[in-house]
Each structure stands twice: as structure tokens, then as C-alpha cells.
Design a protein around this motif. Structure first.
Motif, mmCIF file in Angstrom:
data_model
loop_
_atom_site.group_PDB
_atom_site.id
_atom_site.type_symbol
_atom_site.label_atom_id
_atom_site.label_comp_id
_atom_site.label_asym_id
_atom_site.label_seq_id
_atom_site.Cartn_x
_atom_site.Cartn_y
_atom_site.Cartn_z
ATOM 1 N N ASP A 1 48.266 40.156 41.659
ATOM 2 C CA ASP A 1 46.631 39.120 41.105
ATOM 3 C C ASP A 1 47.836 38.197 39.994
ATOM 4 O OD1 ASP A 1 44.807 39.453 42.816
ATOM 5 O OD2 ASP A 1 44.491 41.764 41.120
ATOM 6 N N VAL A 2 47.067 37.175 40.251
ATOM 7 C CA VAL A 2 47.410 36.024 39.465
ATOM 8 C C VAL A 2 46.864 35.060 38.623
ATOM 9 C CG1 VAL A 2 50.002 35.649 40.501
ATOM 10 C CG2 VAL A 2 48.392 34.344 41.298
ATOM 11 N N ASN A 3 46.923 34.529 38.237
ATOM 12 C CA ASN A 3 45.580 33.309 37.185
ATOM 13 C C ASN A 3 46.004 32.007 37.697
ATOM 14 O OD1 ASN A 3 47.837 31.984 35.969
ATOM 15 N ND2 ASN A 3 47.280 33.243 33.822
ATOM 16 N N GLN B 1 49.947 33.246 36.828
ATOM 17 C CA GLN B 1 50.453 34.219 36.119
ATOM 18 C C GLN B 1 50.362 35.728 36.875
ATOM 19 O OE1 GLN B 1 49.316 31.584 32.449
ATOM 20 N NE2 GLN B 1 51.591 31.670 31.730
ATOM 21 N N THR B 2 50.934 36.257 36.466
ATOM 22 C CA THR B 2 50.871 37.271 36.605
ATOM 23 C C THR B 2 50.682 38.782 35.253
ATOM 24 O OG1 THR B 2 52.610 38.665 35.785
ATOM 25 C CG2 THR B 2 52.683 38.191 38.061
ATOM 26 N N SER B 3 50.465 39.804 35.378
ATOM 27 C CA SER B 3 49.894 40.502 34.160
ATOM 28 C C SER B 3 50.893 40.638 33.172
ATOM 29 C CB SER B 3 49.103 42.136 33.831
ATOM 30 O OG SER B 3 50.477 42.227 34.992
ATOM 31 N N VAL B 4 51.841 39.291 32.909
ATOM 32 C CA VAL B 4 52.937 39.341 31.956
ATOM 33 C C VAL B 4 53.123 37.874 32.631
ATOM 34 C CG1 VAL B 4 55.450 39.646 31.580
ATOM 35 C CG2 VAL B 4 54.540 41.618 32.582
ATOM 36 N N ALA B 5 52.835 37.135 31.348
ATOM 37 C CA ALA B 5 52.309 35.603 31.691
ATOM 38 C C ALA B 5 53.796 34.473 31.875
ATOM 39 C CB ALA B 5 51.931 35.533 30.238
ATOM 40 N N ARG C 1 55.525 35.768 36.978
ATOM 41 C CA ARG C 1 54.553 34.423 37.937
ATOM 42 C C ARG C 1 54.929 35.126 39.207
ATOM 43 N NH1 ARG C 1 53.217 28.793 34.681
ATOM 44 N NH2 ARG C 1 53.430 29.278 32.984
#
Lengths: 466, 423
Positions: free
Chosen positions: A296-298, A302-306, A309
């Protein structure tokens, strides 16, 4: 140990393109690839080699079936599979070396090996040439791509007879009977290659149509054309088992509740691809993968660790090389502090059967389900002068526009050179063009592209040549 | 891309405002032109609309005071509804971790750049020419703000712009072709440029209120004329002494206000209004006086005008007029009022039908004083005459009352001693 601005893990279309763009933007970039050559699935075992074989087999097919119509007679026609494979491999190695040159040109450090996260700022690379080294970076981009899905319990890959698309590109002789599991893009393309060279091809598909995500009209037309070419379809059939049975393979499937079987010598399992993150050490940085293996990314990837990616096949969206490289560019620009954006409505999708299939935007089925009010313009290639000269009159262009604003919201082509023709409508979608915009733009005569113009005019029921 | 939503410059003397109410909450997706927040300034309530679409993050809370230019919220324009799948920001994506990530620069203003006719797509060019709309006045939604055919259709359908020459069919019949028409027009006609400016807050509010009045009330206007001889004589006799004593000039407004109060006492419905199924009668007389300012018409209210002397009325009206010109009236001073007097005469109006100032039920229109031949006692004489108009809400004021009201004013102004005596 080097400290990079950004490290791309995976040198496929997402990774190497992103690395080049990041290099252009002046970042200190590394690209880690374990395959031994750059370009990922696409270049090594996907798009490019399959297109090389599709071209060779189509050339043969043309000479065999279509030249006589032009008054060309050829006495004895032969082909050499070994030469076809050699030509294909030459194309692949030329292109992958070219990418190495591009990375060098853009000052990207190419690290050959398999990367694994040690902590959020460090990866350990098991080098292809032996040994290992650690690298730190301010940003990481996971671009590790995908791998073919294996039906481990019912049709495990054996690398020889029950195979994925990778091995189907390297059969040293034409199979007598190739069973393809899955009527998607890969199944139909690889099925086409070996069918043209003389194999009997049977496609087993669980759904009731070929090319499931494509527009319904395209699916119907595609099946009709491929059947005419000799492909056999078992739609609505479920594979139960594929196994060795003496010298051949026995394929068992379920049709209308009944178990049936057939005999063949090769089985290609092409039921899709799964995001590939094996051995990446995501657990060491606290990044979870979904059930389907994706990350999942935004909207900034970015993954859950910004600062880690992900782009390409490992994230949501169609598993397409050109989608991946757009994301690679966007993520490089975002990391460099620039606005990076991918318009997911304007990504084309192509199937390299003959005739080809190409589409962009929504299908009629999707629009119907969403309750969107739309208009359709559909023109067959039969009505086009150039298509007749080519002797390639199968297929059509279908343009779907918003009923009110006339904006193009979907375009679906099945026909000669559809892969090249779609570019015009992709630009159209990207620029919010109306069907009328296409209809009012001059198209050279005689060209296949004129069908696009006619279809655009047909949206407003004013086609001139149909 | 993050776009800041700033406190806009709403008027020349407004420096700050208070956030009255957010119409959206953080995390909402807002479309361009959606109302985001209501700001209360000392002038008026101002609505701030979104200049871009995106997901909003509110910075200033309700009740906070913001100065012009202060950032009230930010919009993430990348977070679109269509890419919902991409929006799911992982939960642990903390701002602190983003510190290293440089933020993209603010957007350029290219999205509002007007489209030149030659840059339009073929369909947009055709439809703008055919409908005679100016492409530079339409906001484009295409890539980088380009104008699409759909934008033109939406613009025309929204009523923002009427096709200049009727329907397509009519156009086709009356003109050889759109192309020829446009070629010929430059030779025949002179400059045809237009300007578009945003409505001022006061203009917007005036527009809303006037339309509301027209929609709600059954407005009717009755007229009469007033012989100004006596009141003019009175004014001439005392204006110097008055000025000397009170520091303001003696005008006619105070007489009309006094006369109006007498008339309102006689016809209470004119000083009332409708609320639901009830009529509210007011035992006080708050008289709104329409005065012009360079930003539009404003109506400050003289409270309990019945208790004020002629001098106090003149002082109050003079003070309001001066402060209206300086833009220094407060919202309190401009709200309320049970009846309004409007003097179009200062601009030379001979006769007009004023529109109600809702929820009020009547408005008195004064006009220009003009010497006219009138018949007095069987003789044609020249008299300074003024037409007066009373627009009223026929729902609660009968014709008899409205006519009687105006006659009462006429009697009081023609014979000011009636005000003194109270008859």
C-alpha cells in the motif's frame, strides 16, 4: 558503503526509468538488480521477447496464408525455431545493454545483487559476483515487480512442460498441442505465437469470455477472430489438474459441472502475476504486504515508512511496463521535490495478438455499472481503404464519449496496428479531448488512423464514410 | 500539491476577520468553488470559496481571528476522488518522517490563464464561435487549465453566458457560416472588448437581498406628490441658525423621517413584517436610511428615531453618510430596521419604485424637487414639487393603508406644523 540520495531496488521499467530520471535531476542514485541484466520482466522475459516471437511467427503466418492473395507464390516454406529464438535473444541482450549505458550516462550506480532491508536506512546486497555489501540512502524505492502466479497444487511448474510465460518463450520446438490456462493477455499472445507456427492451441478460461478486463465488444470480436485462426476455447471451464501421463500431459478440467480431460505436450499457466517482494526484508522495516502481495502506498508512492516508496507492479494498478515507468519518473520527481503525477485514466492497454487490441479509459460495461450517460461511435476497419489494401479488415474502433460534454472517456480498438493507433486517443484523454476534437482533426488519407476519425464522428452520428 | 487557502482581501479597510463557521471539515474533498468558510468582518459576512479541488486540512479554528493573507487551511490538490485507491495513506506515515521529503512548490497560475482562440482544441473553437462565447471568460478543466468542449457546454448551460445569436439553427439560417461571420465581424465592428470583475461583497449581498425581496413579498408601489413650498421656506428660514447651533445642515430627510414616523404610528402594519404565520408589529421605529458609498448602497439604521429631534436625526444621518463613504459602518449599524427611507432625488430621479429591504414591509422613496405648474385654488401656479413612492408588501398592507400612509406623509411635509401638533 555509500550514502545515496535514492536507491531503486529492482531494475525493471519502474526502477531503471526512475533511476535515470533521478539522475537527470542531479540526485546521487543507485539501482540494484539481481537478475543479471536490466529491464526487468518486460525486457528479459515479457513484452520484448514475446513481441520478437510474435513478429517472427506472424511473418511466417502472413507468407503462408496471406501472400497468395497478393499473387505471391512461394514454393517451399520452412522456418527455424532456433533462429527465431536466437534473433529474440539478440534483441533482448542489445536492449538490456543499452539500459546499462543509459544508467552510466545518467551517473546511476548499477549494483548487481539482491537487496534486503537491514533497517529503514540500510540495505544489504548479496552480490551476484559473491560477497555482500551494505548501502545507506535517504530514500528507497521498491520496484521489484512481479512474477507469474503458480498453481502449485494442481499444476506445479516443472520448467519444461508445465510452464510460465518465461519458459513459453524458449520452447526449442513447436509443441504439438499447447494448453493455455487463462485467456488473458499473456495466454492469448503466447498461444498465438505457437499456433501460427503450427501448434494446436486450446485455451481454458474460468470466465465466460476472453480478455476479461477489456470492453465486452472487443472480447467477442477477439474470440471470433482467434477461432477463425484456429484457436480452441474452453470458456467457463475450470482447470482441475495438469500432470504427466506417460510421454504426454493429462489436463483435467471441469465443464458445466462435469470433469473432462484432454491430452497435450505443453501447458502454459498464464493466470496472472503476483507482486514480488521475496527476500526484501520488509519485516525489518515494518512494511506490510497485502494478501495479494502488493504494498500500500499513498499518492506520493510512500509506504508506511515515508522515505521508502514503492512503484510499478508491487503497488496497485495494472501490471504494465508503461504504467511502471510513468510511476518511476513521478517518484523520482517527487523525491527531488518536484510535482510528479501519473494520470491513471490515460494509460493504454495493449494485446499483441493479430489483429492487435488496444484500449484506454473506461469500458462500456464499467460505464453502465457506474450509471454514466455515454455515447458510442464504432467503425469497422472493413470500411477503411488502407485496411483493405493491407488485407487486414478484421476489427473496429470504438470510441465512448460523455453524453453531455462529449469528452472521450473510453476508446477500444481491435484491428491492425491497434497498439500504435491508440496513442492518438491516449493524448486525447490526457488533454480531455472531446470526440468532436478528434473528428475535426485532419487525418492523413489513406491511413488506418482515419478509422479513429470516423469513429469519433460516429459518436455524434455523423460518420462520413460509413 | 499543497495549496494554501488564505484570508482574502475583502475590502479596503478590512484588515482582519473572525472565522464564523467552517462549512467543511479536515479531510473532506472539496470541489473548486465550494464554499469553505464564513468569515465575519466588521463590514459583512464573507464566504471564502475553494480555488482548487482537493482534500482540505483546516489550520485556523472556528472563532479564531485571522488577518488578511493569513493561511486558514491547505488543500492537497493531488488527492483526487478518482484515484481513491492511491489515497489510502498508510497509518504510520508520520509528519516527522516526512521531514526529509521536500514539498513540491506551489502551483503556477497557469490553470487560470485565459485561452487564446488560436490555442483552443478544434471542438472548443467550433463551439465557442458557434455560440458566440468568449473563451477567456470560461475556466478550463482540461490539462493545465485548457478549455474543453465540455467546459463551454457547462458554461453556457449554467447561464453564465447566453449564446449571442440564439440557437444553432437560427445561427445557421441567418449567417452563411460561423467562419465567415467571424472573419467579417472584425471589419464591420469596432472594439468589442469586455471586462469581468468579481462582485464586491456588498454588491453580492445587495443582489441576494433584492432578489429575495422580489421572490417573497407581493410588492406594489403607490405614488403621490408633495408641494415642498412650506418645508422649503421653513428650511430657508432656519438653516443658518440650525447649522450654527448643531454643526450640521438642515436637510429634508429629517422632515420626511418625522413625517414617516407619524404615518407609521397611524398605520402600524407598515412598520411590521411577516414571520411565519404571524405579523410582527413594532412599537419602536428604527428607520433605515439608504446612503450610497463607493462600494454600493448601504442602509444604516437610526434606532428609536421617534425619540430623536430634527437636529438629532440630521446628525445621525450625516454621521452615517460620512462613515459610509469611509467604509467604516459596522454590521450592527446596518442590520435591523423596521422601515426604510431612500432618497433617489439626490441623483436626480423624478420617479421610481423602490424595492423592499427584507424582512421590512415598506420603503419610502423620495425624489427630485422640481418646479412644476400646479393648480392651487383654481389658479395655475408654479410650485416646487416632489413625487414620493411607497413600495409595500401587499400581503400585510392593504391598498387603503398604503395610500393613507402616503397621504399622511404628504400632509405632514406640506404642513410641518402638523408634526408638532400631532394631527
Amino acid at each position: 558503503m555509500a550514502n545515496f540520495d535514492v536507491v531503486f531496488i529492482g531494475g525493471g521499467p519502474a526502477g531503471y526509468t526512475g533511476a535515470i530520471r533521478a539522475g537527470q535531476l542531479g540526485l546521487n542514485v543507485a539501482c540494484i538488480e539481481s537478475r543479471g541484466s536490466l529491464g526487468g520482466t518486460c525486457l528479459n522475459v515479457g513484452c520484448i521477447p514475446s513481441k520478437a516471437l510474435l513478429q517472427s511467427s506472424e511473418n511466417y503466418h502472413q507468407v503462408k496464408h496471406k501472400f497468395s492473395e497478393h499473387g505471391i507464390q512461394i514454393g517451399k516454406l520452412e522456418f527455424d525455431v532456433a533462429q527465431m529464438l536466437k534473433r529474440k535473444d539478440g534483441i533482448v541482450s542489445g536492449l538490456t545493454k543499452g539500459i546499462e549505458g543509459l544508467l552510466k550516462k545518467n551517473k546511476v550506480t548499477y549494483i548487481k545483487g539482491k537487496a534486503s532491508f537491514v533497517n529503514p536506512n540500510t540495505v544489504k546486497v548479496a552480490l551476484t559476483d559473491g560477497g555482500s555489501e551494505e548501502h545507506t540512502a535517504k530514500n528507497f524505492v521498491i520496484s521489484t515487480g512481479s512474477s507469474p502466479i503458480e498453481l502449485r497444487s494442481i499444476a506445479p511448474f516443472d520448467g519444461k512442460d508445465i510452464v510460465s510465460s518465461t519458459e513459453a518463450l524458449t520452447f526449442d520446438k513447436v509443441p504439438e498441442h499447447l494448453v493455455v490456462v487463462g485467456a488473458g493477455v499473456i495466454g492469448l499472445e503466447m498461444g498465438s505465437v505457437w499456433m501460427r507456427l503450427g501448434a494446436k492451441v486450446t485455451v481454458i478460461e474460468a470466465l465466460d469470455r476472453v480478455l476479461p478486463p477489456m470492453d465486452g465488444a472487443v472480447s467477442v470480436e477477439m474470440k471470433k477472430i482467434l477461432e477463425k485462426q484456429g484457436m480452441n476455447f474452453l470458456l467457463g471451464c475450470k482447470l482441475l489438474k495438469a500432470e504427466k501421463s506417460g510421454k504426454s500431459l493429462k489436463v483435467t478440467y471441469e465443464q458445466e459441472g462435469k470433469s473432462k480431460d484432454l491430452s497435450c505436450d505443453k501447458v502454459l499457466v498464464a493466470v496472472g502475476r503476483r507482486a514480488y517482494t521475496d527476500g526484501l526484508g520488509l519485516e525489518n522495516v515494518g512494511i506490510a504486504t497485502r494478501k495479494d502481495g502488493k504494498i500500500d502506498v499513498n499518492h506520493h508512492y510512500q509506504t508506511s515508512v515515508a522515505h521508502i516508496r514503492a512503484v510499478g507492479d508491487v503497488i496497485d494498478g495494472p501490471m504494465l511496463a508503461h504504467k511502471a515507468d510513468e510511476e518511476g519518473v513521478a517518484v523520482a520527481e517527487l523525491i527531488a521535490g518536484k510535482p510528479g503525477h501519473v494520470n491513471y485514466q490515460a494509460i493504454p492497454n495493449v494485446v499483441y495478438t493479430w489483429p492487435e487490441v488496444a484500449s484506454v479509459g473506461s469500458t462500456e460495461e464499467e460505464l453502465k455499472a457506474k450509471g454514466v450517460d455515454y455515447k458510442v461511435g464504432k467503425i469497422p476497419f472493413m470500411a477503411n481503404g488502407r485496411a483493405r489494401c493491407f488485407g487486414e479488415t478484421d476489427g473496429f474502433v470504438k470510441i465512448i464519449a460523455d453524453a453531455k460534454s462529449d469528452k472521450i472517456i473510453g476508446a477500444h480498438i481491435i484491428g491492425p496496428n491497434a497498439s500504435e493507433l491508440i496513442a492518438e486517443l491516449v493524448i486525447g484523454v490526457e488533454f480531455s479531448a472531446s470526440a468532436e476534437d478528434i473528428g475535426r482533426s485532419s487525418h492523413a488519407h489513406p491511413t488506418l488512423a482515419e478509422v479513429m476519425k470516423e469513429a469519433a464522428l460516429a459518436v455524434d452520428k455523423r460518420a462520413l464514410n460509413f | 500539491m499543497a495549496v494554501e487557502v488564505k484570508m482574502p482581501n475583502v475590502g479596503e479597510s478590512v484588515q482582519e476577520g473572525v472565522i464564523h463557521k467552517w462549512r467543511v471539515k479536515s479531510g473532506d474533498f472539496v470541489n473548486r468553488d465550494d464554499v469553505l468558510v464564513e468569515l465575519e468582518t466588521d463590514k459583512a459576512t464573507v464566504e471564502v470559496v475553494a480555488e482548487n479541488s482537493g482534500v482540505i486540512t483546516i489550520v485556523k479554528k472556528q472563532g479564531e481571528t485571522v488577518a488578511v493573507g493569513d493561511v486558514m487551511a491547505s488543500l492537497d490538490t493531488d488527492a483526487k476522488g478518482s484515484t481513491a485507491a492511491k489515497e489510502s495513506t498508510p497509518a504510520s506515515s508520520k509528519p516527522s518522517e516526512k521531514a526529509e521529503v521536500k514539498l513540491p512548490p506551489p502551483p503556477t497560475s497557469s490553470s487560470t490563464a485565459p485561452a487564446a482562440q488560436s490555442d483552443l482544441s478544434p471542438a472548443a473553437r467550433r463551439i465557442t464561435e458557434e455560440l458566440g462565447v468568449n473563451p477567456s471568460q470560461i475556466v478550463g478543466t482540461g490539462k493545465d487549465g485548457r478549455l474543453t468542449k465540455g467546459d463551454v457546454i457547462a458554461h453556457v448551460e449554467s447561464g453564465s453566458s447566453k449564446p449571442q445569436s440564439g440557437s444553432n439553427q437560427a445561427n445557421a439560417a441567418s449567417q452563411p457560416s460561423p467562419v465567415k461571420a467571424s472573419l467579417g465581424s472584425s471589419a464591420i465592428l469596432g472594439a468589442r472588448s469586455e471586462r469581468r470583475e468579481p462582485m464586491s461583497m456588498i454588491r453580492k449581498r445587495t443582489a441576494e437581498r433584492l432578489v429575495k425581496a422580489q421572490e417573497t413579498a407581493a410588492i406594489l408601489t403607490t405614488f403621490n406628490e408633495i408641494d415642498m413650498t412650506n418645508v422649503m421656506k421653513l428650511r430657508n428660514d432656519y438653516k443658518d441658525k440650525f447649522k450654527e447651533k448643531y454643526g450640521v445642515g438642515l436637510g429634508f430627510m429629517s422632515f420626511f423621517m418625522k413625517a414617516a414616523i407619524e404615518a407609521l404610528k397611524t398605520f402600524p402594519a407598515v412598520n411590521g413584517w411577516i414571520e411565519g404565520n404571524e405579523i410582527v408589529y413594532h412599537d419602536y421605529y428604527d428607520i433605515g436610511v439608504a446612503v450610497s458609498s463607493n462600494r454600493g448602497l448601504v442602509v444604516p439604521v437610526v434606532r428609536n428615531a421617534e425619540r430623536l429631534s430634527v437636529a438629532e436625526l440630521e446628525m445621525a444621518v450625516g454621521d452615517y453618510g460620512k462613515r459610509a463613504k469611509d467604509g467604516k459602518l459596522t454590521i450592527d449599524e446596518m442590520t435591523g430596521g423596521t422601515f426604510t427611507v431612500s432618497n433617489g432625488g439626490v441623483f436626480g430621479s423624478l420617479m421610481s419604485t423602490p424595492i423592499l429591504n427584507p424582512p421590512q414591509s415598506a420603503i419610502l422613496g423620495m425624489h427630485k424637487i422640481q418646479e412644476r405648474p400646479v393648480v392651487v385654488g383654481g389658479q395655475i401656479v408654479i410650485r416646487p414639487m416632489m413625487y414620493v413612492a411607497l413600495s409595500y408588501d401587499h400581503r400585510i398592507i392593504d391598498g387603503r393603508e398604503s395610500v393613507g400612509f402616503l397621504v399622511k406623509i404628504k400632509e405632514c411635509v406640506e404642513d410641518p406644523s402638523r408634526i408638532l401638533v400631532g394631527v
